[in-house]
Scaffold this active site. Structure first.
Site, PDB file in Angstrom:
ATOM      1  N   CYS A 271      -9.309   5.478   5.938  1.00 57.80           N
ATOM      2  CA  CYS A 271      -9.700   6.075   4.562  1.00 57.80           C
ATOM      3  C   CYS A 271      -9.813   4.729   3.700  1.00 57.80           C
ATOM      4  CB  CYS A 271      -9.960   7.828   4.589  1.00 57.80           C
ATOM      5  SG  CYS A 271     -10.259   8.600   5.585  1.00 57.80           S
ATOM      6  N   ILE A 272     -10.924   4.669   3.572  1.00 55.46           N
ATOM      7  CA  ILE A 272     -10.612   4.224   1.761  1.00 55.46           C
ATOM      8  C   ILE A 272     -11.910   4.830   0.619  1.00 55.46           C
ATOM      9  CG2 ILE A 272     -12.749   2.751   2.698  1.00 55.46           C
ATOM     10  CD1 ILE A 272     -11.622   0.411   0.907  1.00 55.46           C
ATOM     11  N   GLY A 282     -15.372  -4.409  -8.167  1.00 59.55           N
ATOM     12  CA  GLY A 282     -15.243  -6.015  -6.779  1.00 59.55           C
ATOM     13  C   GLY A 282     -13.218  -5.064  -6.593  1.00 59.55           C
ATOM     14  N   GLU A 305     -11.036   2.268  11.097  1.00 58.87           N
ATOM     15  CA  GLU A 305     -11.575   3.480  11.781  1.00 58.87           C
ATOM     16  C   GLU A 305     -13.251   3.746  12.334  1.00 58.87           C
ATOM     17  OE1 GLU A 305     -10.683   8.054  11.367  1.00 58.87           O
ATOM     18  OE2 GLU A 305      -9.124   6.601  11.841  1.00 58.87           O
TER      19      GLU A 305
END
Length: 347
Positions: A271-272, A282, A305
């Site tokens: 996850c991000i 950025g 993922e």
């Protein structure tokens, strides 16, 4: 325009209506209704706008409904909005959902296989998370409107706000409690080791097993902004990389990504998230580039993922656009021509 007697007659969950949204009128499905807490004692309705991401779902009053298209969810027919194609969706959402098969993570970290099981999990997820349960998260100096449901304890249901300490990630229901905690909390930075520092930015590596409560609370906060995140409590199998930004007073957590300790698919990122007040600066590209640097260090070809969210896809597109331009800039002559031909072939 509807009146109270009319709303009681046909404004029911599962029906479709036209709702005023800013300067537009959108077709929406009623997902839930409840009594308004003010003196009017009237119902308010939680609606999902057809063709749009769930982060736009909201509670609306009867006054925002216009001439209704009263039809059940099973018998709904496509509707046209003035100047808007009914097929419109958030950029990238439809294309990526079609390109990547849906894969769901169980809370024990196991992969779910089989279309029937996936369909059942998808329906269960939508049922359990269809209504956003908390209106806003106070995090650091920002009050952030939430986008999605997050599985907080039942006593937090329908709270207007939940308060987070950005130093230790503890969450609270009351502003007074949060104020007292912030005056006493002596954490200066995220737990774990410092693994990157450049200018105002630092990245800390945190083991989900060693700092379980911190990571669980971080995941609960992140779930407000990631629709299909399903790992909240079983964090022991993950490593978290927390990005901070310094100002003249202290460090602020601006985002993170998580990574499985053991990934059989060689995923270098699970996850991000960059929190909304810090987006478009950025930060996501820094986190993405760092995830690939970790893969290089491990001697693996890593990838995120799947499926990737619409906002996650925008971050990856921006990163790879810049990465390809850097490659082209540094290549010369025949090498540049061959690289350009390869990129055209990949596209």
């Amino acid at each position: 325009m509807t009146n109270k007697s009319e709303s009681k007659a046909f404004l029911e969950p599962g029906t479709f209506h036209f709702v005023k949204w800013k300067n537009d009128i959108r077709k929406a499905e009623i997902l839930e209704k409840r009594i308004c807490e003010d003196s009017s004692n009237d119902y308010i309705y939680y609606v999902h706008y057809e063709g749009f991401d769930r982060r736009l779902d909201e509670w609306v009053t009867p006054e925002r409904f216009v001439k209704a298209v009263v039809t059940s969810s099973s018998g709904a027919t496509p509707a046209k909005r003035a100047g808007v194609d009914e097929e419109a969706t958030d950029e990238g959402e439809a294309s990526y959902q079609s390109r990547f098969p849906k894969k769901r993570k169980l809370n024990d970290g196991g992969s779910v296989k089989g279309p029937k099981r996936e369909d059942a999990l998808e329906k269960e997820h939508e049922k359990n998370t269809k209504v956003r349960n908390i209106g806003a998260a106070v995090f650091g100096q920002y009050e952030i409107d939430t986008w999605y449901y997050s599985p907080f304890p039942d006593e937090y249901k329908y709270l207007e706000k939940v308060y987070f300490c950005e130093r230790c990630m503890k969450y609270m229901k009351m502003k007074e409690t949060w104020g007292r905690h912030m005056s006493l909390c002596d954490h200066k930075c995220p737990p774990g080791g410092l693994v990157y520092e450049s200018g105002r930015n630092k990245i800390y590596e945190i083991d989900g097993k060693l700092n379980k409560l911190y990571c669980q609370n971080l995941c609960l906060l992140a779930k407000f902004f990631i629709d299909h995140k399903t790992i909240y409590y079983d964090v022991e199998g993950f490593i978290f990389y927390i990005l901070t930004e310094n100002d003249e007073n202290e460090e602020h957590v601006v985002g993170y990504f998580s990574k499985e300790k053991v990934s059989y698919d060689n995923n270098n990122l699970a996850c991000i998230l960059v929190f909304p007040p810090y987006q478009r600066r950025g930060h996501s590209q820094l986190l993405i580039e760092f995830s690939y640097e970790l893969s290089k260090k491990e001697g693996k070809i890593g990838s995120p993922e799947k499926p990737i969210s619409d906002l996650g896809m925008k971050g990856y597109r921006a990163y790879w656009n810049k990465a390809i331009l850097r490659l082209l800039k540094n290549c010369k002559g025949a090498d540049k021509l061959r690289l350009h031909q390869q990129l055209l072939f990949i596209q």
